[in-house]
Design an enzyme around this catalytic site. Structure first.
Site, short mmCIF file in Angstrom:
data_model
loop_
_atom_site.label_atom_id
_atom_site.label_comp_id
_atom_site.label_asym_id
_atom_site.label_seq_id
_atom_site.Cartn_x
_atom_site.Cartn_y
_atom_site.Cartn_z
N CYS A 7 32.61 23.76 39.48
CA CYS A 7 32.07 25.11 39.74
C CYS A 7 32.26 25.91 38.47
CB CYS A 7 32.83 25.75 40.90
SG CYS A 7 32.37 27.47 41.22
N CYS B 203 25.73 27.12 35.80
CA CYS B 203 25.97 27.23 37.24
C CYS B 203 25.53 25.92 37.87
CB CYS B 203 25.18 28.41 37.82
SG CYS B 203 25.27 28.52 39.62
#
Ligand code: DGL
Length: 297
Positions: A90, A206
C-alpha cells in the site's frame, strides 16, 4: 588464502527452519492484490497471507499517525499468524508508516523485516528517466509525506519530481468505474500537470493505478514510461528471502505455495472485488477483528 564471510544483521536475526512460514502482505483494501499478483508470479513456492483493511479503506487522506497505528495493528495480526517477512503493499501506508513499522518489527523476537512499495518504484523511475523529470500520481497522504521525493533524491539529487495528488482516483477505480466518463475526466485532470511539466517517466504511486495503465499510457503518450511497484518489489522480496535464508524449502515437484486472505470488512465484497485486482481465483476469505495496539514506536 583465507576468506572472511561477513554477514549482515538480518541474517543473524533469522534462524534456520523459518522458511516454511508465510509472507505477510497488507493493504488498505484490495488494491495490494495487484502487488500480491506479482509476488505470486515471481515466488511460486512461497505461502502468503494477505490482509486487506477494507473496513477502514481508504487510507489516502488519513493522518500519518492514524495510518501508523493501523499498520501496527495489522502487523501484530500477521505476526501472530506466523509471518516471516512483511510486505506493505500500500503506497499510503508505506509513505506514512514504513519507518515506524520497521522499528516496531525489529524489536520483535524474530526481528522481522518490512518491505514497502516506495523504494523499488523510486529506483526504477530514476533508472528509466532520460530528462530527469519524473511524475508521480498518488493519494494526498502519499504526496504530502514526501516519501517519494526522499527516495528519488537519495538515488539522484538532480532529478525533479512532479507530484500530483489524486483524491478520488482510487475510489473511482475501486467502484469499478474505470472505463466511464467520470474516470476519464479524473485521469485527464491528473495527467495535465505531468504533460505540462514534460515528464518522461511516471510513477504509479497507488496500488489501484496499474488497473488503468492503458488509459494513462494513452493520455500521457507512448514515449512516457509508467513505473509500478509490483515486479520490482517482488524482486526485492526474493532477494531479501535469499540473503536472510528464509526461502520456502518447497521443491518444484511439490507444486505451488498457498495463499489466503483476511479482511476487516465484508467478506463477500472482498471476494467479488478481489478477483478483479488479483486476476487469479481467490478462494477462502476470513473476516478478522484487529486488536488495538498499545502505542506506536
Ligand atoms: N492501497 C492504497 C494506496 O496505495 C489505496 C488508496 C487508499 O487506500 O486511499 O495508497
Amino acid at each position: 588464502m583465507m576468506t572472511r564471510v561477513v554477514r549482515g544483521t538480518a541474517s543473524e536475526t533469522s534462524s534456520p527452519g523459518q522458511g516454511g512460514r508465510p509472507i505477510g502482505v497488507f493493504d488498505s483494501g484490495v488494491g495490494g492484490l495487484t502487488v500480491l499478483h506479482e509476488l505470486l508470479v515471481r515466488l511460486p513456492r512461497e505461502d502468503f497471507v494477505y490482509l486487506g483493511d477494507t473496513a477502514r479503506f481508504p487510507y489516502g487522506e488519513r493522518a500519518p499517525r492514524e495510518i501508523e497505528r493501523f499498520a501496527a495493528e495489522i502487523a501484530e495480526e500477521l505476526l501472530a499468524r506466523g509471518a516471516k517477512l512483511l510486505v506493505v503493499a500500500c503506497n499510503s501506508a508505506t509513505a506514512a508508516a514504513l519507518p515506524s513499522l520497521s522499528r516496531r518489527m525489529m524489536q520483535t523476537t524474530l526481528g522481522l523485516d518490512v518491505l514497502g512499495v516506495v523504494r523499488p518504484e523510486a529506483l526504477q523511475a530514476v533508472a528509466s528517466t532520460r530528462s530527469g523529470r519524473i511524475g508521480l500520481l498518488a493519494t494526498p497522504t502519499t504526496v504530502s509525506s514526501r516519501a517519494y521525493e526522499q527516495a528519488v533524491h537519495t538515488v539522484d539529487p538532480h532529478v525533479t519530481l512532479h507530484a500530483v495528488a489524486c483524491p478520488d482516483l482510487a475510489a473511482v477505480i475501486q467502484a469499478g468505474e474505470q472505463f466511464d466518463e467520470r474516470a476519464l475526466a479524473t485521469v485527464r485532470e491528473a495527467c495535465r500537470p505531468l504533460q505540462d511539466a514534460g515528464v518522461d517517466t511516471v510513477i504509479l504511486g497507488c496500488t489501484h493505478y496499474p488497473l488503468i495503465s492503458p488509459m494513462l499510457q494513452r493520455m500521457l503518450g507512448p514515449q512516457v514510461t509508467l513505473v509500478s511497484s509490483g515486479a520490482a518489489l517482488a524482486r526485492q522480496v526474493e532477494h531479501a528471502l535469499s540473503t536472510r535464508e528464509l526461502r520456502n524449502p518447497r521443491t518444484e515437484g511439490e507444486g505451488e505455495g498457498e495463499y489466503r486472505f483476511l479482511c476487516t470488512g465484508d467478506v463477500e465484497a472482498f471476494r467479488e472485488l478481489g478477483t478483479r485486482f488479483l486476476q487469479m481465483p481467490l478462494g477462502e476469505v476470513e473476516h478478522v477483528e484487529l486488536a488495538a495496539v498499545e502505542a506506536v514506536a
